[in-house]
Design a protein around this motif. Sequence first.
Motif, PDB file in Angstrom:
ATOM      1  N   MET A  86      72.695 127.152  65.049  1.00 41.41           N
ATOM      2  CA  MET A  86      73.326 126.338  66.083  1.00 41.41           C
ATOM      3  C   MET A  86      74.499 127.088  66.726  1.00 41.41           C
ATOM      4  SD  MET A  86      74.812 122.464  65.861  1.00 41.41           S
ATOM      5  CE  MET A  86      76.245 122.904  64.901  1.00 41.41           C
ATOM      6  N   PHE A  87      75.360 127.694  65.895  1.00 40.24           N
ATOM      7  CA  PHE A  87      76.495 128.444  66.426  1.00 40.24           C
ATOM      8  C   PHE A  87      76.032 129.649  67.250  1.00 40.24           C
ATOM      9  CE2 PHE A  87      79.485 127.026  62.763  1.00 40.24           C
ATOM     10  CZ  PHE A  87      79.616 125.790  63.354  1.00 40.24           C
ATOM     11  N   ALA A  88      74.961 130.309  66.806  1.00 38.54           N
ATOM     12  CA  ALA A  88      74.437 131.466  67.538  1.00 38.54           C
ATOM     13  C   ALA A  88      73.953 131.057  68.921  1.00 38.54           C
ATOM     14  CB  ALA A  88      73.304 132.120  66.742  1.00 38.54           C
ATOM     15  N   GLN A  89      73.276 129.919  69.003  1.00 35.83           N
ATOM     16  CA  GLN A  89      72.813 129.445  70.310  1.00 35.83           C
ATOM     17  C   GLN A  89      73.994 129.166  71.226  1.00 35.83           C
ATOM     18  OE1 GLN A  89      69.871 126.234  70.172  1.00 35.83           O
ATOM     19  NE2 GLN A  89      69.395 126.895  68.073  1.00 35.83           N
ATOM     20  N   ILE A  90      75.021 128.543  70.691  1.00 37.32           N
ATOM     21  CA  ILE A  90      76.188 128.188  71.504  1.00 37.32           C
ATOM     22  C   ILE A  90      76.952 129.435  71.940  1.00 37.32           C
ATOM     23  CG2 ILE A  90      78.440 127.049  71.436  1.00 37.32           C
ATOM     24  CD1 ILE A  90      77.096 124.967  69.541  1.00 37.32           C
ATOM     25  N   GLN A  91      77.176 130.364  71.014  1.00 37.48           N
ATOM     26  CA  GLN A  91      78.029 131.512  71.314  1.00 37.48           C
ATOM     27  C   GLN A  91      77.311 132.668  72.005  1.00 37.48           C
ATOM     28  OE1 GLN A  91      80.183 132.758  67.842  1.00 37.48           O
ATOM     29  NE2 GLN A  91      80.879 130.702  67.393  1.00 37.48           N
ATOM     30  N   HIS A  92      76.028 132.860  71.715  1.00 33.98           N
ATOM     31  CA  HIS A  92      75.369 134.076  72.196  1.00 33.98           C
ATOM     32  C   HIS A  92      74.188 133.837  73.127  1.00 33.98           C
ATOM     33  CE1 HIS A  92      77.857 136.474  69.572  1.00 33.98           C
ATOM     34  NE2 HIS A  92      77.568 135.653  68.571  1.00 33.98           N
ATOM     35  N   ALA A  93      73.796 132.601  73.353  1.00 35.76           N
ATOM     36  CA  ALA A  93      72.627 132.362  74.209  1.00 35.76           C
ATOM     37  C   ALA A  93      72.925 131.391  75.344  1.00 35.76           C
ATOM     38  CB  ALA A  93      71.472 131.834  73.369  1.00 35.76           C
ATOM     39  N   ARG A  94      74.097 130.871  75.381  1.00 33.05           N
ATOM     40  CA  ARG A  94      74.391 129.849  76.377  1.00 33.05           C
ATOM     41  C   ARG A  94      74.561 130.421  77.777  1.00 33.05           C
ATOM     42  NH1 ARG A  94      79.649 126.331  75.444  1.00 33.05           N
ATOM     43  NH2 ARG A  94      80.505 128.389  75.785  1.00 33.05           N
ATOM     44  N   ARG A  95      75.189 131.567  77.900  1.00 33.26           N
ATOM     45  CA  ARG A  95      75.500 132.099  79.231  1.00 33.26           C
ATOM     46  C   ARG A  95      74.544 133.180  79.710  1.00 33.26           C
ATOM     47  NH1 ARG A  95      80.646 131.303  76.901  1.00 33.26           N
ATOM     48  NH2 ARG A  95      81.789 129.682  78.003  1.00 33.26           N
ATOM     49  N   LYS A  96      73.823 133.809  78.801  1.00 31.67           N
ATOM     50  CA  LYS A  96      72.911 134.889  79.178  1.00 31.67           C
ATOM     51  C   LYS A  96      71.482 134.412  79.019  1.00 31.67           C
ATOM     52  CE  LYS A  96      75.940 138.627  77.761  1.00 31.67           C
ATOM     53  NZ  LYS A  96      76.066 139.781  76.883  1.00 31.67           N
ATOM     54  N   PRO A  97      70.555 134.935  79.839  1.00 32.23           N
ATOM     55  CA  PRO A  97      69.149 134.580  79.648  1.00 32.23           C
ATOM     56  C   PRO A  97      68.701 135.057  78.264  1.00 32.23           C
ATOM     57  CG  PRO A  97      69.408 136.151  81.460  1.00 32.23           C
ATOM     58  CD  PRO A  97      70.760 135.851  80.946  1.00 32.23           C
ATOM     59  N   THR A  98      68.110 134.157  77.490  1.00 34.09           N
ATOM     60  CA  THR A  98      67.720 134.474  76.120  1.00 34.09           C
ATOM     61  C   THR A  98      66.341 133.920  75.833  1.00 34.09           C
ATOM     62  OG1 THR A  98      70.024 134.400  75.431  1.00 34.09           O
ATOM     63  CG2 THR A  98      68.373 134.214  73.696  1.00 34.09           C
ATOM     64  N   HIS A  99      65.462 134.782  75.308  1.00 34.28           N
ATOM     65  CA  HIS A  99      64.129 134.340  74.911  1.00 34.28           C
ATOM     66  C   HIS A  99      64.140 133.891  73.447  1.00 34.28           C
ATOM     67  CE1 HIS A  99      59.821 134.031  74.648  1.00 34.28           C
ATOM     68  NE2 HIS A  99      59.827 134.845  73.607  1.00 34.28           N
ATOM     69  N   SER A 100      64.807 134.666  72.569  1.00 35.23           N
ATOM     70  CA  SER A 100      64.886 134.269  71.165  1.00 35.23           C
ATOM     71  C   SER A 100      66.108 134.886  70.508  1.00 35.23           C
ATOM     72  CB  SER A 100      63.619 134.663  70.407  1.00 35.23           C
ATOM     73  OG  SER A 100      63.577 136.056  70.198  1.00 35.23           O
ATOM     74  N   LEU A 101      66.475 134.309  69.372  1.00 36.98           N
ATOM     75  CA  LEU A 101      67.591 134.800  68.566  1.00 36.98           C
ATOM     76  C   LEU A 101      67.108 135.024  67.143  1.00 36.98           C
ATOM     77  CD1 LEU A 101      70.489 132.386  69.599  1.00 36.98           C
ATOM     78  CD2 LEU A 101      70.261 134.771  70.232  1.00 36.98           C
ATOM     79  N   TRP A 102      67.621 136.066  66.517  1.00 31.28           N
ATOM     80  CA  TRP A 102      67.449 136.262  65.085  1.00 31.28           C
ATOM     81  C   TRP A 102      68.823 136.099  64.459  1.00 31.28           C
ATOM     82  CZ3 TRP A 102      64.516 141.577  64.966  1.00 31.28           C
ATOM     83  CH2 TRP A 102      63.189 141.387  65.352  1.00 31.28           C
ATOM     84  N   VAL A 103      68.886 135.397  63.353  1.00 25.53           N
ATOM     85  CA  VAL A 103      70.134 135.215  62.628  1.00 25.53           C
ATOM     86  C   VAL A 103      69.876 135.611  61.181  1.00 25.53           C
ATOM     87  CG1 VAL A 103      71.885 133.550  61.940  1.00 25.53           C
ATOM     88  CG2 VAL A 103      70.852 133.369  64.188  1.00 25.53           C
ATOM     89  N   ALA A 104      70.692 136.547  60.662  1.00 28.20           N
ATOM     90  CA  ALA A 104      70.501 137.044  59.298  1.00 28.20           C
ATOM     91  C   ALA A 104      71.845 137.124  58.586  1.00 28.20           C
ATOM     92  CB  ALA A 104      69.860 138.421  59.325  1.00 28.20           C
ATOM     93  N   PRO A 105      71.858 136.845  57.276  1.00 29.80           N
ATOM     94  CA  PRO A 105      73.109 136.978  56.520  1.00 29.80           C
ATOM     95  C   PRO A 105      73.610 138.419  56.593  1.00 29.80           C
ATOM     96  CG  PRO A 105      71.438 135.883  55.191  1.00 29.80           C
ATOM     97  CD  PRO A 105      70.761 136.383  56.429  1.00 29.80           C
TER      98      PRO A 105
END
Length: 104
Positions: free
Chosen positions: A31-50
């Motif tokens: 959820m935080f990744a979507q808000i911080q890193h995908a909200r303003r730039k065109p984004t197809h997908s995100l990977w989140v890893a520890p």
Amino acid sequence: MIWEVFRQEKPGEYHTHCGNVHAPDREMALMFAQIQHARRKPTHSLWVAPSEEISEVDESEAAFGGTTNKAYRWATSYNIEPVAEEVADSESEQAEAERARGEN
């Protein structure tokens, strides 16, 4: 806990590291990744890893490609007289590439 975020702008492109987020679990990290890193730039997908699951192997630890002499691939390796126009062009391109890499 710190989670590293990788973003893919368009389908078929590579995912690139775009930052990290602090979150207690995977669901919040997504959820935080979507808000911080995908909200303003065109984004197809995100990977989140520890963060602690990400490892690195650098050139001092492993021999990556490029350690083998592959001079046979370049026209400059062969002595052909007279030099064809294509060979001369290739030789100048190779010399320029070597200068750019700092080899000569």
